[in-house]
Scaffold this active site. Structure first.
Site, PDB file in Angstrom:
ATOM      1  CE1 TYR A   1      -1.762   6.424   4.820  1.00 57.63           C
ATOM      2  CE2 TYR A   1      -0.144   4.689   4.447  1.00 57.63           C
ATOM      3  CZ  TYR A   1      -1.387   5.089   4.915  1.00 57.63           C
ATOM      4  OH  TYR A   1      -2.240   4.170   5.478  1.00 57.63           O
TER       5      TYR A   1
ATOM      6  CE  LYS B   1      -2.616   6.876   8.267  1.00 58.37           C
ATOM      7  NZ  LYS B   1      -3.877   6.699   8.994  1.00 58.37           N
TER       8      LYS B   1
END
Ligand SMILES: NC(=O)c1ccc[n+]([C@@H]2O[C@H](COP(=O)([O-])OP(=O)(O)OC[C@H]3O[C@@H](n4cnc5c(N)ncnc54)[C@H](OP(=O)(O)O)[C@@H]3O)[C@@H](O)[C@H]2O)c1
Length: 270
Positions: A154, A158
């Protein structure tokens, strides 16, 4: 004099808008006067959001290139223009140590969190923005600045979205502004597994004393999308209750993720 925050006559596409931050963003854009086109995978969620907001909706995954093309086509057919794109849909999977990360799920994280935002901006650019201008807001995360247990895929994706934001800001100027908003911990389904188990502890570590609500993020997105921010591009706006300025909070969040991992070894976050 019209307000620089007003979005009357503008058209916005918001991904992941059936609940949480995306729904709050779509609602705030409507309140500011924009016409809105929403998407998410679950058709019932999209229908409910569209009805509630007086928006148009299309169910599908942002991981599907055909869906992104259809979404752009829908906005153009219904409203005739695309002024604002909010890339909000994301996945926090695979959750766990990177050494155990399944390559397909790692790829999927990058498809949803990085490639889809690029593809949607490409469609909007070709269909409208290259000639008429526009504004893009990508939803990143405060957490992308830190190394943390279990959130490697993640966080890495990001961080890539953050750089994509700056790269696009450079490439699309001066026609299109491209910025991001990086939320801290917000009370939504995606983060429920974190805040539900430790809200008091996490809030106590934050300078502003509470976790975020979707509306906290939505107000920042509308501001960045509006002409009030018309000399801002390539920026990342932290909306995190002060998370970044208090190291103790980062340590608390780290400990919470360690605890979650030890409770459910080998399991992904819900
Ligand atoms: N909540 C936090 O603490 C937090 C913190 C930092 C950053 N963020 C970021 O904020 C954004 C919104 O997250 P949230 O917390 O509001 O999550 P959420 O409550 O789980 O909502 C996610 C939304 O995205 C949709 N969605 C998920 N995968 C999709 C896909 N592949 N294609 C299309 N739609 C999809 C979901 O609907 P369906 O399931 O029906 O598709 C839902 O509408 C994300 O970019 C997230 O990374 C959240």
């Amino acid at each position: 004099m019209t307000s620089p925050y007003g979005l009357e006559g503008r058209v916005a596409i918001v991904t992941g808008a059936s609940r949480g931050i995306g729904l709050a963003v779509a609602e705030a854009l409507r309140t500011a006067g924009a016409l809105v086109c929403v998407t998410a995978r679950d058709p019932d969620g999209v229908r409910r959001a569209a009805e509630e907001l007086g928006a148009v909706g299309l169910a599908g995954s942002v991981a599907d290139p055909a869906h992104l093309r259809e979404l752009t086509g829908l906005a153009l057919r219904e409203f005739g223009r695309i002024d604002i794109v909010v890339n909000n849909a994301a996945t926090n999977q695979p959750y766990g140590p990177l050494m155990d990360a399944d390559p397909n799920r790692w790829r999927e994280a990058f498809t949803v969190n990085v490639e889809a935002p690029l593809r949607l901006v490409q469609h909007a650019w070709r269909a409208w923005m290259s000639e008429h201008g526009g504004s893009v807001v990508n939803i990143c995360t405060e957490g992308a600045a830190h190394v943390g247990p279990n959130v490697g895929a993640y966080g890495t994706s990001k961080a890539a979205l953050l750089h994509l934001t700056r790269q696009l800001a450079g490439e699309l100027a001066p026609k299109v502004r491209v910025n991001s908003v990086s939320p801290g911990l917000v009370r939504t389904e995606m983060a429920r597994f974190v805040w539900e188990s430790a809200e008091e502890e996490l809030a106590a570590g934050l300078p502003l004393g509470r976790i975020g609500e979707p509306e906290d993020i939505a107000r920042a997105v509308v501001w960045l999308a509006s002409d009030a921010a018309d000399w801002i591009t390539g920026a990342d706006l932290l909306v995190d209750g002060g998370t970044r300025v208090r190291a103790a909070h980062t340590a608390t969040a780290y400990a919470v993720h360690e605890r979650l991992r030890s409770r459910a070894p080998g399991q992904g976050a819900p």
